[in-house]
Enzyme design. Structure first.
Site, mmCIF file in Angstrom:
data_model
loop_
_atom_site.group_PDB
_atom_site.id
_atom_site.type_symbol
_atom_site.label_atom_id
_atom_site.label_comp_id
_atom_site.label_asym_id
_atom_site.label_seq_id
_atom_site.Cartn_x
_atom_site.Cartn_y
_atom_site.Cartn_z
ATOM 1 N N GLU B 61 0.456 -1.251 -0.003
ATOM 2 C CA GLU B 61 0.493 -0.202 0.182
ATOM 3 C C GLU B 61 0.740 1.613 -0.449
ATOM 4 O OE1 GLU B 61 -1.215 -2.768 2.396
ATOM 5 O OE2 GLU B 61 -2.490 -3.207 1.640
ATOM 6 N N HIS B 130 -10.536 -5.005 11.053
ATOM 7 C CA HIS B 130 -10.935 -5.164 9.646
ATOM 8 C C HIS B 130 -12.617 -3.873 10.441
ATOM 9 C CE1 HIS B 130 -8.106 -7.751 8.721
ATOM 10 N NE2 HIS B 130 -8.730 -7.644 7.678
HETATM 11 C C1 LIG Z 1 -2.228 -4.111 5.129
HETATM 12 C C2 LIG Z 1 -3.413 -4.850 5.099
HETATM 13 N N1 LIG Z 1 -3.883 -4.900 3.761
HETATM 14 C C3 LIG Z 1 -4.013 -5.191 2.980
HETATM 15 C C4 LIG Z 1 -5.128 -7.260 4.192
HETATM 16 C C5 LIG Z 1 -6.320 -7.731 2.970
HETATM 17 N N2 LIG Z 1 -5.344 -9.217 3.026
HETATM 18 C C6 LIG Z 1 -5.887 -10.211 3.851
HETATM 19 S S1 LIG Z 1 -5.332 -11.344 3.229
HETATM 20 C C7 LIG Z 1 -4.587 -10.860 2.282
HETATM 21 C C8 LIG Z 1 -4.012 -11.418 1.167
HETATM 22 C C9 LIG Z 1 -2.965 -12.060 2.574
HETATM 23 O O1 LIG Z 1 -2.216 -12.493 1.043
HETATM 24 P P1 LIG Z 1 -1.212 -13.954 1.918
HETATM 25 O O2 LIG Z 1 -0.015 -13.139 2.547
HETATM 26 O O3 LIG Z 1 -0.143 -14.603 1.184
HETATM 27 O O4 LIG Z 1 -1.181 -14.789 2.563
HETATM 28 P P2 LIG Z 1 -2.150 -16.163 2.606
HETATM 29 O O5 LIG Z 1 -3.851 -15.384 2.539
HETATM 30 O O6 LIG Z 1 -2.092 -16.662 1.137
HETATM 31 O O7 LIG Z 1 -1.885 -16.906 3.887
HETATM 32 C C10 LIG Z 1 -4.837 -9.412 1.509
HETATM 33 C C11 LIG Z 1 -4.610 -8.684 0.618
HETATM 34 C C12 LIG Z 1 -4.800 -6.960 4.573
HETATM 35 N N3 LIG Z 1 -5.633 -7.412 5.862
HETATM 36 N N4 LIG Z 1 -3.610 -6.043 5.709
#
Ligand SMILES: Cc1ncc(C[n+]2csc(CCOP(=O)(O)OP(=O)(O)O)c2C)c(N)n1
Lengths: 328, 335
Positions: B61, B130
């Protein structure tokens, strides 16, 4: 520690327990959400990110840690929490928002804290990176034993916090292991669509950290790599970026239709593979393996019973715990 | 021609219309290419406009929202989807020190036309990281326009206005109002007749949803709809409530607020954001500064208390500014 049959049976037990926990939570999650899906409905509301497929990561890494070590996990924390020995009854109760929960219903599934086993998690991507490094710094300053492990997803490795913290871990040789769980997806975004390098472990050289990569999603291999990383950290040799290929079998969160996943990218369930392997290696008979799985299910069923029978918090309790040092 | 739309569909129409005509508009955000943004504001845009204009970003971000500001300074009009406002912590410097202040610091020489789309709010047990509103946290920064439509007509008109504005505009939508399936069936009062043709809704004007004579209840986002529910209940008791949607925090229609309170003499301010240092205090100060004499009774605030939002349903339900709490506050003012 050598890979003893005892240890490997333990991996199987942990993986079964974690899977049973997630399966039970998934069943509870869908109660009240069918036929019309809605986050806020049913006994387990909110978002739910399950760990199905990632069990080998929790089992393998946590077996390489001691009780003094500290863990931060992310929005998908169950497999790590289960492997770490977080109280199962109280974790289930927390997911159901009950008074007996780890946080008395304040936290929910993305915010699992169990200081008894040095476990914390957060729903903000990569938040746990700095927190883990800070915990490691504290132990160094206190001259107490203990390393820190940050469990993040491969998506989180593109956050600024990842890079800032890796630099300081390298600079100050902090005892930190960054476990990058590469399940190929960050919501709908594939690793190749978001990450300039093929392996996050390759990024380690930019930060004077060690980099290791395990591509099998097998707890034996994960354990051995984690042990090496932990040994380096304990010996004062600094941090490791340990990238582990793993799987995300239950979607990003419940309700994710996963239409973005092409058929050829269907992922493999590590549990039957490991079961077969243990039987092949003569570590367990099929009957013993299944008995362990059944025991795990029964244990989780008891946790769910405990949670369901637990009281709700009183509305007034919402106001408690904003600050330490005030009566709850 | 007009049809009844959800806020999400209405907003999408505005963005689509502008994108068709203005190549400087590009969309950025996590998962926007495949999933079209948190509310589907960019639904189908990946296929329609291609990956050059609908850019799925890594979870970075600080980087991509800063890049949007840079692209805006270089002549583009980026539209960024930041999903949940809770995530602004990661990119806050861009909001606080860059996109908001550049025009001023450059003595008007550098413009930063960009639109940041963000979802706010709770009520569905998604816990402390959230579920926040945080609109006061962004509205406090000089140099950012902050708008907050609460129905489909305004959602479309205000997005057209934002996309034609030469400034940094934060366009907020409470998740519960958007009319997306995962938040449950749409709230009827968020739905509206929406013309197919483009139109603008100006910033800085309150919207009076419902006229009344006894008490003014101001709201924004979701709390407007809770206030409307309360007003319908109170009508049965013979209490006439005027429901005023602030809908634009920066600029804020202070005269519009004053006009309503001068008429009713009683004020209940509802806000799902935290109680202290926020919009609720600002609304009351607005009236007090103009003429405290209009208050027949001291004004009342019905807001989220100053606590992190609890996960458990009975805890969260107890602290949200729901219709029951609003109606009780009105009754107390009338007794
Ligand atoms: C700072 C922030 N940006 C966006 C999100 C929304 N978000 C939650 S999980 C996720 C994907 C995370 O992917 P990864 O780190 O690969 O973990 P996975 O879900 O695949 O276990 C996103 C974009 C968030 N929680 N926090």
């Amino acid at each position: 520690m050598p890979l003893t049959p005892e240890l490997r049976r333990g991996f199987w037990r942990t993986m079964c327990l974690s899977r049973a926990f997630d399966d039970a939570m998934i069943a509870l999650y869908w109660e009240g959400k069918l036929p019309i899906f809605q986050f806020g409905a049913g006994p387990l509301p909110g978002e739910l990110h399950c760990s199905n497929g990632a069990e080998p990561v929790g089992a393998g890494v946590c077996a390489a840690l001691g009780p003094e070590d500290m863990i931060t996990a992310d929005h998908r924390p169950h497999h790590v929490a289960v492997a770490r020995g977080v109280d199962l009854d109280r974790m289930a109760a927390e997911l159901l928002g009950r008074r007996t929960g780890l946080s008395q219903g304040k936290g929910g599934h993305m915010h699992i804290y169990d200081p008894a086993v040095n476990f914390a998690s957060s729903g903000i991507i990569a938040e746990g990176m700095a927190v883990a490094a800070g915990m490691a710094l504290a132990r160094r300053l206190q001259k107490r034993p203990g390393i820190a492990v940050a469990f993040i997803g491969e998506g989180a490795a593109n956050q600024g916090a990842f890079h800032e913290v890796c630099n300081m871990v390298g600079l100050w040789k902090l005892p930190v292991v960054v476990v990058v769980q590469d399940n190929e997806w960050a919501v709908s975004t594939g690793k190749r669509e978001s990450t300039a390098v093929e392996r996050n472990s390759d990024r380690a050289s930019a930060y004077a950290m060690a980099g290791e990569w395990v591509g099998t999603n097998d707890p034996d291999d994960i354990f051995l790599a984690a042990e090496r990383a932990v040994a380096r950290a304990r010996a004062g040799e600094g941090g490791t970026i340990l990238e582990l290929r793993t799987a995300r079998l239950a979607g990003h969160f419940m309700g994710d239709q996963q239409a973005y996943i092409p058929a050829q990218m269907k992922q493999v369930d590590p549990l039957p593979l490991y079961r077969e392997k243990l039987i092949r290696d003569g570590v367990l008979s099929a009957e013993e393996a299944d008995a362990i799985a059944a025991e795990a299910k029964a244990r989780i069923a008891r946790a769910v019973e405990f949670a369901k029978a637990s009281p709700w918090p009183e509305p007034a309790e919402a106001m408690a715990h904003v600050f330490a040092g005030e009566p709850a | 021609m007009s049809r009844i739309l959800t806020m999400a569909r209405a907003g999408r129409e505005a963005l689509d219309w502008e994108m068709e005509r203005r190549p400087e508009i590009v969309c950025l955000g996590e998962d926007v290419f495949k999933m079209g943004g948190i509310f589907g504001t960019m639904d189908g845009f990946g296929a329609k406009y291609g990956p050059e204009r609908v850019i799925s970003t890594p979870i970075s971000e600080t980087g991509f929202i800063g890049m949007a500001a840079g692209a805006a300074m270089a002549g583009m009009h980026p539209v960024v989807d930041l999903a949940y406002i809770d995530f602004i912590g990661v990119c806050y410097n861009v909001l606080l020190n860059c996109a908001s202040k550049t025009h001023y610091m450059s003595g008007g020489a550098v413009k930063v036309p960009m639109t940041l789309l963000i979802g706010t709010g709770g009520g569905y047990n998604n816990a402390a990281q959230h579920s926040q509103c945080l609109h006061a946290t962004v509205a406090h920064i000089p140099g950012v326009k902050v708008v907050y439509p609460s129905n489909a007509y305004d959602a479309k008109g205000m997005l057209h206005t934002a996309l034609r504005d030469d400034n940094f505009v934060i366009y907020l939508t409470h998740k519960g109002t958007a009319g997306v399936g995962w938040m449950g069936p749409p709230i009827p009062t968020t739905l509206a007749e929406v013309p197919e043709e483009p139109y603008t809704v100006p910033f800085g004007r309150v919207k009076v949803y419902r006229e009344g004579t006894d008490v003014t209840v101001t709201g924004l986002g979701m709390s407007v709809h809770e206030a409307l529910k309360a007003a319908a209940e109170l009508e049965k008791e013979g209490i006439s409530v005027e429901v005023v949607d602030l809908r634009s925090l920066v600029p804020l229609d202070r005269e519009g607020i004053m006009e309503s309170v001068a008429k009713t003499g009683r004020l209940v301010v509802t806000d799902e954001d935290y109680l202290s240092y926020g919009v609720s205090g600002e609304v009351i100060a607005t009236v007090a500064e103009r003429d405290p004499g209009v208050f027949k009774k001291p004004p009342v605030r019905v807001t989220m208390p100053d606590i992190p939002i609890p996960f458990s349903r009975p805890l969260e339900q107890a602290v949200l500014p729901l219709a029951g709490r609003i109606a009780d506050a009105v009754r107390r003012l009338m007794s």
